[in-house]
Design a protein around this motif. Structure first.
Motif, mmCIF file in Angstrom:
data_model
loop_
_atom_site.group_PDB
_atom_site.id
_atom_site.type_symbol
_atom_site.label_atom_id
_atom_site.label_comp_id
_atom_site.label_asym_id
_atom_site.label_seq_id
_atom_site.Cartn_x
_atom_site.Cartn_y
_atom_site.Cartn_z
ATOM 1 N N GLY A 189 15.835 -5.597 16.458
ATOM 2 C CA GLY A 189 15.091 -6.516 17.320
ATOM 3 C C GLY A 189 13.730 -6.905 16.775
ATOM 4 N N GLY A 190 13.427 -6.443 15.550
ATOM 5 C CA GLY A 190 12.147 -6.830 14.972
ATOM 6 C C GLY A 190 12.049 -6.424 13.517
ATOM 7 N N VAL A 191 11.212 -7.163 12.769
ATOM 8 C CA VAL A 191 10.870 -6.738 11.410
ATOM 9 C C VAL A 191 9.361 -6.572 11.338
ATOM 10 N N ILE A 192 8.937 -5.587 10.559
ATOM 11 C CA ILE A 192 7.519 -5.267 10.508
ATOM 12 C C ILE A 192 6.961 -5.622 9.142
ATOM 13 N N ASN A 193 5.996 -6.528 9.171
ATOM 14 C CA ASN A 193 5.436 -6.982 7.891
ATOM 15 C C ASN A 193 4.279 -6.095 7.435
ATOM 16 N N SER A 194 4.296 -5.818 6.130
ATOM 17 C CA SER A 194 3.092 -5.290 5.498
ATOM 18 C C SER A 194 2.939 -6.032 4.182
ATOM 19 N N SER A 195 1.758 -6.541 3.933
ATOM 20 C CA SER A 195 1.510 -7.281 2.691
ATOM 21 C C SER A 195 0.668 -6.423 1.752
ATOM 22 N N ARG A 196 -0.645 -6.351 2.021
ATOM 23 C CA ARG A 196 -1.526 -5.599 1.109
ATOM 24 C C ARG A 196 -1.097 -4.151 0.975
ATOM 25 N N GLY A 197 -0.623 -3.564 2.065
ATOM 26 C CA GLY A 197 -0.226 -2.147 2.044
ATOM 27 C C GLY A 197 0.887 -1.867 1.047
ATOM 28 N N ILE A 198 1.669 -2.882 0.733
ATOM 29 C CA ILE A 198 2.768 -2.697 -0.225
ATOM 30 C C ILE A 198 2.395 -3.229 -1.598
ATOM 31 N N ILE A 199 1.905 -4.477 -1.636
ATOM 32 C CA ILE A 199 1.759 -5.091 -2.970
ATOM 33 C C ILE A 199 0.514 -4.619 -3.718
ATOM 34 N N THR A 200 -0.423 -3.990 -3.008
ATOM 35 C CA THR A 200 -1.580 -3.435 -3.735
ATOM 36 C C THR A 200 -1.584 -1.906 -3.702
ATOM 37 N N ALA A 201 -0.468 -1.318 -3.298
ATOM 38 C CA ALA A 201 -0.408 0.154 -3.208
ATOM 39 C C ALA A 201 -0.729 0.799 -4.562
ATOM 40 N N TYR A 202 -0.381 0.101 -5.635
ATOM 41 C CA TYR A 202 -0.564 0.657 -6.988
ATOM 42 C C TYR A 202 -2.017 0.963 -7.308
ATOM 43 N N LYS A 203 -2.939 0.309 -6.608
ATOM 44 C CA LYS A 203 -4.364 0.472 -6.925
ATOM 45 C C LYS A 203 -4.857 1.901 -6.665
ATOM 46 N N ASN A 204 -4.085 2.680 -5.922
ATOM 47 C CA ASN A 204 -4.489 4.063 -5.634
ATOM 48 C C ASN A 204 -4.064 5.043 -6.728
ATOM 49 N N TYR A 205 -3.441 4.540 -7.771
ATOM 50 C CA TYR A 205 -2.906 5.451 -8.794
ATOM 51 C C TYR A 205 -3.457 5.099 -10.173
ATOM 52 N N GLU A 206 -3.693 6.142 -10.972
ATOM 53 C CA GLU A 206 -4.261 5.929 -12.302
ATOM 54 C C GLU A 206 -3.361 5.078 -13.191
ATOM 55 N N ASP A 207 -2.053 5.324 -13.097
ATOM 56 C CA ASP A 207 -1.131 4.546 -13.934
ATOM 57 C C ASP A 207 -0.581 3.325 -13.184
ATOM 58 N N GLY A 208 -1.309 2.911 -12.117
ATOM 59 C CA GLY A 208 -0.833 1.841 -11.244
ATOM 60 C C GLY A 208 -0.602 0.515 -11.944
ATOM 61 N N ASN A 209 -1.528 0.132 -12.853
ATOM 62 C CA ASN A 209 -1.400 -1.172 -13.512
ATOM 63 C C ASN A 209 -0.047 -1.356 -14.187
ATOM 64 N N GLN A 210 0.435 -0.290 -14.817
ATOM 65 C CA GLN A 210 1.724 -0.383 -15.523
ATOM 66 C C GLN A 210 2.903 -0.279 -14.556
ATOM 67 N N ARG A 211 2.664 0.396 -13.422
ATOM 68 C CA ARG A 211 3.803 0.730 -12.553
ATOM 69 C C ARG A 211 3.645 0.153 -11.136
ATOM 70 N N PHE A 212 3.052 -1.045 -11.047
ATOM 71 C CA PHE A 212 2.741 -1.580 -9.714
ATOM 72 C C PHE A 212 3.979 -1.740 -8.837
ATOM 73 N N ALA A 213 5.107 -2.097 -9.478
ATOM 74 C CA ALA A 213 6.310 -2.321 -8.670
ATOM 75 C C ALA A 213 6.904 -0.992 -8.183
ATOM 76 N N ASP A 214 6.771 0.062 -9.006
ATOM 77 C CA ASP A 214 7.239 1.396 -8.570
ATOM 78 C C ASP A 214 6.454 1.849 -7.339
ATOM 79 N N TYR A 215 5.149 1.575 -7.346
ATOM 80 C CA TYR A 215 4.334 2.011 -6.210
ATOM 81 C C TYR A 215 4.575 1.135 -4.974
ATOM 82 N N ALA A 216 4.971 -0.115 -5.208
ATOM 83 C CA ALA A 216 5.361 -0.956 -4.064
ATOM 84 C C ALA A 216 6.613 -0.342 -3.430
#
Ligand SMILES: O=C(O)c1cc(=O)[nH]c(=O)n1[C@@H]1O[C@H](COP(=O)(O)O)[C@@H](O)[C@H]1O
Length: 289
Positions: free
Chosen positions: A245-272
């Motif tokens: 009955g619903g879908v829950i959107n998250s934008s920044r919380g998913i697509i910028t999640a990589y910024k919290n990790y040291e190896d985030g730049n290389q693995r941004f999609a893994d962290y998404a």
């Protein structure tokens, strides 16, 4: 009907809607250096995130401002992304929040339900009046398209207008909008019981969540506000019905999640992917499914 497709996708993959609000500042430097054109940067960033998350989610939402802001090339990035999503049979929401007199609305419908920017659902703003919705109905009637109409939004300013008490019942203005949408939507219900005329209900306000869910039993909700705007799994699950009955959107919380990790730049999609998995579990545990 498109709403049945979305309902079935939610049954299979849960409620997370990945918001591809792809600001260039969110995109890792190495990716920006690799491609010269903005459309390619935006598309490659989105594609990597899509490829890593498409088995976990029912739908993607693109807020068009993030593409319009980069001009023609930005819109080319938008077009390439929605074409790719449609080619892999994922459902798309074009978050365009339009609303205008009917002659203009007709052109908005043509622009986003046909041609280069064709998506499955769009978001609409009804606060110019319900006649603004009419030009979209023929597309909804075809069974292939749906809309999410703003009912009660996630921002603090929702209180400025949407919460004004209006006669004759001295109820919040957004209930007038909801009741009318519910009435128009009856004609467009799928076999899942929900209508292809859905509503946007921000997950950040919870006081009336139960009332909204009960009052609009046949309305499917697009629920933004999770994560960056503060809504939790517990908050947003109040707007669901047995986990659907619903879908829950998250934008920044998913697509910028990589910024919290040291190896985030290389693995941004893994962290998404990791962020989607955590969000999905959070919602599922709170909605008891
Ligand atoms: O229609 C929307 O999607 C929407 C409605 C609303 O009430 N609040 C809201 O945040 N949105 C959109 O949902 C997304 C939220 O982004 P994040 O806060 O980064 O998760 C943005 O694309 C907003 O434009």
């Amino acid at each position: 009907m498109i709403i049945d497709r979305l309902f079935n996708e939610v049954e299979k993959n849960g409620n997370v809607c990945v918001g591809l609000d792809s600001h260039l500042d969110y995109i890792p430097v190495n990716l920006k250096e690799k491609y010269q054109d903005i459309d390619e940067v935006l598309f490659k960033y989105n594609k990597e995130i899509i490829d890593k998350t498409c088995d976990l989610v029912p739908v993607y939402k693109l807020q068009i401002a993030y593409y319009e802001a980069y001009g023609i090339k930005g819109l080319l990035g938008y077009k390439k992304t929605i074409e790719y999503l449609r080619s892999i049979k994922k459902i798309t929401i074009g978050d365009i929040k339009r609303g205008d007199i009917s002659s203009t609305a007709e052109m908005y419908a043509k622009a986003h339900f046909e041609g280069e920017f064709e998506v499955d659902f769009i978001t609409l703003n009804p606060y110019l009046g319900f006649d603004t919705l009419t030009p979209f109905l023929k597309y909804i009637e075809s069974g292939e398209k749906g809309v999410f109409v703003l009912l009660r939004t996630s921002n603090p300013g929702a209180k400025d207008i949407q919460y004004l008490k209006v006669s004759p019942k001295d109820e919040y203005l957004y209930y007038i909008v909801g009741d009318k949408l519910n009435e128009i939507g009856t004609k467009y219900r799928g076999s899942c019981g929900y209508s292809s005329i859905g509503a946007v209900v921000g997950g950040t306000h919870v006081d009336e969540a139960k009332e909204i869910r009960n009052r609009y039993k046949n309305m499917f909700f697009l629920i933004p506000g999770y994560g960056h705007q503060g809504a939790t799994g517990k908050d947003v699950s109040l707007y669901l019905n047995n986990g659907n009955g619903g879908v829950i959107n998250s934008s920044r919380g998913i697509i910028t999640a990589y910024k919290n990790y040291e190896d985030g730049n290389q693995r941004f999609a893994d962290y998404a992917r990791k962020a989607v998995l955590e969000m999905r579990e959070d919602i599922q545990s709170e909605s008891g499914v």
